[in-house]
Design a protein around this motif. Structure first.
Motif, PDB file in Angstrom:
ATOM      1  N   CYS A 144     -24.418   9.889  66.626  1.00  0.00           N
ATOM      2  CA  CYS A 144     -25.625   9.571  67.403  1.00  0.00           C
ATOM      3  C   CYS A 144     -25.589   8.168  68.010  1.00  0.00           C
ATOM      4  N   HIS A 145     -24.794   7.278  67.407  1.00  0.00           N
ATOM      5  CA  HIS A 145     -24.822   5.870  67.829  1.00  0.00           C
ATOM      6  C   HIS A 145     -23.460   5.382  68.324  1.00  0.00           C
ATOM      7  N   VAL A 146     -22.684   6.221  68.980  1.00  0.00           N
ATOM      8  CA  VAL A 146     -21.384   5.796  69.482  1.00  0.00           C
ATOM      9  C   VAL A 146     -21.558   4.606  70.426  1.00  0.00           C
ATOM     10  N   GLY A 147     -20.732   3.584  70.223  1.00  0.00           N
ATOM     11  CA  GLY A 147     -20.795   2.399  71.082  1.00  0.00           C
ATOM     12  C   GLY A 147     -22.076   1.605  70.966  1.00  0.00           C
ATOM     13  N   GLY A 148     -22.861   1.849  69.906  1.00  0.00           N
ATOM     14  CA  GLY A 148     -24.095   1.095  69.736  1.00  0.00           C
ATOM     15  C   GLY A 148     -25.268   1.644  70.511  1.00  0.00           C
ATOM     16  N   GLY A 149     -25.090   2.802  71.158  1.00  0.00           N
ATOM     17  CA  GLY A 149     -26.208   3.440  71.851  1.00  0.00           C
ATOM     18  C   GLY A 149     -26.940   4.386  70.917  1.00  0.00           C
ATOM     19  N   THR A 150     -27.902   5.093  71.459  1.00  0.00           N
ATOM     20  CA  THR A 150     -28.627   6.101  70.677  1.00  0.00           C
ATOM     21  C   THR A 150     -28.699   7.376  71.496  1.00  0.00           C
ATOM     22  N   ARG A 151     -27.974   8.386  71.065  1.00  0.00           N
ATOM     23  CA  ARG A 151     -27.887   9.635  71.838  1.00  0.00           C
ATOM     24  C   ARG A 151     -29.231  10.327  71.957  1.00  0.00           C
ATOM     25  N   THR A 152     -30.039  10.258  70.916  1.00  0.00           N
ATOM     26  CA  THR A 152     -31.321  10.960  70.922  1.00  0.00           C
ATOM     27  C   THR A 152     -32.436  10.185  71.608  1.00  0.00           C
ATOM     28  N   ASN A 153     -32.214   8.902  71.881  1.00  0.00           N
ATOM     29  CA  ASN A 153     -33.219   8.082  72.569  1.00  0.00           C
ATOM     30  C   ASN A 153     -32.508   6.951  73.296  1.00  0.00           C
ATOM     31  N   GLN A 154     -32.254   7.139  74.585  1.00  0.00           N
ATOM     32  CA  GLN A 154     -31.486   6.163  75.363  1.00  0.00           C
ATOM     33  C   GLN A 154     -32.221   4.837  75.537  1.00  0.00           C
ATOM     34  N   ASN A 155     -33.508   4.807  75.255  1.00  0.00           N
ATOM     35  CA  ASN A 155     -34.293   3.580  75.446  1.00  0.00           C
ATOM     36  C   ASN A 155     -34.136   2.593  74.291  1.00  0.00           C
ATOM     37  N   VAL A 156     -33.642   3.068  73.155  1.00  0.00           N
ATOM     38  CA  VAL A 156     -33.513   2.201  71.981  1.00  0.00           C
ATOM     39  C   VAL A 156     -32.099   2.311  71.422  1.00  0.00           C
ATOM     40  N   GLY A 157     -31.316   1.249  71.578  1.00  0.00           N
ATOM     41  CA  GLY A 157     -29.961   1.228  71.061  1.00  0.00           C
ATOM     42  C   GLY A 157     -29.832   0.271  69.896  1.00  0.00           C
ATOM     43  N   LEU A 158     -28.599  -0.140  69.627  1.00  0.00           N
ATOM     44  CA  LEU A 158     -28.324  -1.040  68.504  1.00  0.00           C
ATOM     45  C   LEU A 158     -27.942  -2.442  68.974  1.00  0.00           C
ATOM     46  N   SER A 159     -28.382  -2.811  70.160  1.00  0.00           N
ATOM     47  CA  SER A 159     -28.129  -4.180  70.615  1.00  0.00           C
ATOM     48  C   SER A 159     -29.056  -5.135  69.869  1.00  0.00           C
ATOM     49  N   THR A 160     -28.680  -6.396  69.807  1.00  0.00           N
ATOM     50  CA  THR A 160     -29.482  -7.388  69.088  1.00  0.00           C
ATOM     51  C   THR A 160     -30.892  -7.473  69.651  1.00  0.00           C
ATOM     52  N   GLU A 161     -31.005  -7.450  70.976  1.00  0.00           N
ATOM     53  CA  GLU A 161     -32.326  -7.558  71.608  1.00  0.00           C
ATOM     54  C   GLU A 161     -33.236  -6.406  71.200  1.00  0.00           C
ATOM     55  N   GLU A 162     -32.699  -5.187  71.199  1.00  0.00           N
ATOM     56  CA  GLU A 162     -33.508  -4.027  70.844  1.00  0.00           C
ATOM     57  C   GLU A 162     -33.831  -3.999  69.357  1.00  0.00           C
ATOM     58  N   LEU A 163     -32.874  -4.401  68.538  1.00  0.00           N
ATOM     59  CA  LEU A 163     -33.132  -4.450  67.097  1.00  0.00           C
ATOM     60  C   LEU A 163     -34.195  -5.498  66.769  1.00  0.00           C
ATOM     61  N   ALA A 164     -34.149  -6.633  67.458  1.00  0.00           N
ATOM     62  CA  ALA A 164     -35.106  -7.706  67.200  1.00  0.00           C
ATOM     63  C   ALA A 164     -36.513  -7.331  67.672  1.00  0.00           C
ATOM     64  N   GLY A 165     -36.600  -6.401  68.618  1.00  0.00           N
ATOM     65  CA  GLY A 165     -37.913  -6.004  69.121  1.00  0.00           C
ATOM     66  C   GLY A 165     -38.638  -5.014  68.237  1.00  0.00           C
ATOM     67  N   ALA A 166     -37.953  -4.462  67.249  1.00  0.00           N
ATOM     68  CA  ALA A 166     -38.576  -3.479  66.357  1.00  0.00           C
ATOM     69  C   ALA A 166     -39.507  -4.160  65.363  1.00  0.00           C
ATOM     70  N   GLN A 167     -40.382  -3.386  64.791  1.00  0.00           N
ATOM     71  CA  GLN A 167     -41.278  -3.876  63.743  1.00  0.00           C
ATOM     72  C   GLN A 167     -41.038  -3.075  62.463  1.00  0.00           C
ATOM     73  N   PRO A 168     -40.569  -3.715  61.398  1.00  0.00           N
ATOM     74  CA  PRO A 168     -40.174  -5.132  61.332  1.00  0.00           C
ATOM     75  C   PRO A 168     -38.843  -5.373  62.032  1.00  0.00           C
ATOM     76  N   ASN A 169     -38.486  -6.646  62.145  1.00  0.00           N
ATOM     77  CA  ASN A 169     -37.245  -7.043  62.806  1.00  0.00           C
ATOM     78  C   ASN A 169     -36.038  -6.371  62.139  1.00  0.00           C
ATOM     79  N   ARG A 170     -35.193  -5.717  62.963  1.00  0.00           N
ATOM     80  CA  ARG A 170     -34.001  -5.045  62.444  1.00  0.00           C
ATOM     81  C   ARG A 170     -32.709  -5.775  62.820  1.00  0.00           C
ATOM     82  N   ALA A 171     -32.812  -6.961  63.400  1.00  0.00           N
ATOM     83  CA  ALA A 171     -31.620  -7.688  63.844  1.00  0.00           C
ATOM     84  C   ALA A 171     -31.025  -8.558  62.751  1.00  0.00           C
TER      85      ALA A 171
END
Length: 241
Positions: A144-171
């Motif tokens: 589901c997360h090849v290359g740090g993306g998210t196959r089931t939701n293209q709007n939320v990947g595993l980049s630092t910016e996206e992880l830091a925007g989650a609640q709570p912080n996932r970065a």
């Protein structure tokens, strides 16, 4: 006699501890400068006496006695194969310098700083830890997360910016470990352990049953490590992988 290291020794010591990328550029610059200097010297060196007389020229006839155009022709030095080779090598070396300088040197594994928590604690990984984290990530997450993306939701990947925007912080490592133990929606309001692999719902996620906390730690560290080393690609998913 004083026992203190000399300036030459200090310079030599500093030279040998330079990072590989900087040392490579320094060596290439030195080679390019030597080759360029040799080619310039060859181009401006004075012609030896008698070398301006071409084979077959009439004895006793100087170049000053010849017509202007012929005299100019005889006085012009033709570039030698050696001089042309030097200029070619100098150009090649300078091109290599530019290419090496344009490419950022990849940091050593131990130099990459990974955030452990929100309080400022950091760590670094060994090469073995990176390899182990990659192996675990590829076996458990890459579908589901090849290359740090998210196959089931293209709007939320595993980049630092996206992880830091989650609640709570996932970065951070702790933030990701917490998520893999008990995942929630991006805003942190809803439990999604039954739709995302988790330790909490390991009874319906076979791959998570054998996972230890150290495994979660290593996978989390690997995700953040990739964000540090290839930020322009990680999170882009299949377009890069």
């Amino acid at each position: 006699s004083s026992g203190l290291p000399s300036t030459a020794h200090i310079c030599a010591a500093r030279w040998f501890v330079l990072p590989a990328g900087i040392m490579a550029r320094a060596i290439l610059c030195t080679v390019a400068a030597c080759l360029l200097g040799a080619s310039i010297h060859g181009a401006f060196v004075a012609q030896q006496p008698g070398s301006g007389v071409r084979p077959g020229a009439q004895p006793g006839v100087s170049q000053q006695q010849l017509p202007g155009s012929a005299s100019e022709l005889f006085s012009e030095e033709q570039p030698s194969a050696w001089g042309a080779s030097l200029r070619f090598l100098a150009g090649a070396a300078l091109s290599a310098v530019l290419l090496v300088g344009a490419t950022p040197a990849r940091a050593d594994v131990e130099d990459v700083v990974i955030a452990v928590d929100d309080k400022g604690k950091t760590t670094s990984l060994t090469k073995e830890q990176v390899i182990r984290g990659k192996r675990l990530f590829n076996a458990s997450c890459s579908s589901c997360h090849v290359g740090g993306g998210t196959r089931t939701n293209q709007n939320v990947g595993l980049s630092t910016e996206e992880l830091a925007g989650a609640q709570p912080n996932r970065a951070t490592i702790e933030g990701l470990v917490d998520y893999m133990n008990s995942p929630t929606t991006y805003d942190g309001l809803k439990d999604i352990s039954e739709v995302h692999p988790s330790i909490k719902a390991a009874d319906i996620w076979p791959k998570m049953r054998s996972m230890k906390q150290q495994d979660l730690y290593d996978m989390s560290a690997y995700i953040l490590y990739m964000n540090q080393t290839i930020p322009e690609k990680w999170g882009g998913g299949k377009q890069y992988y």
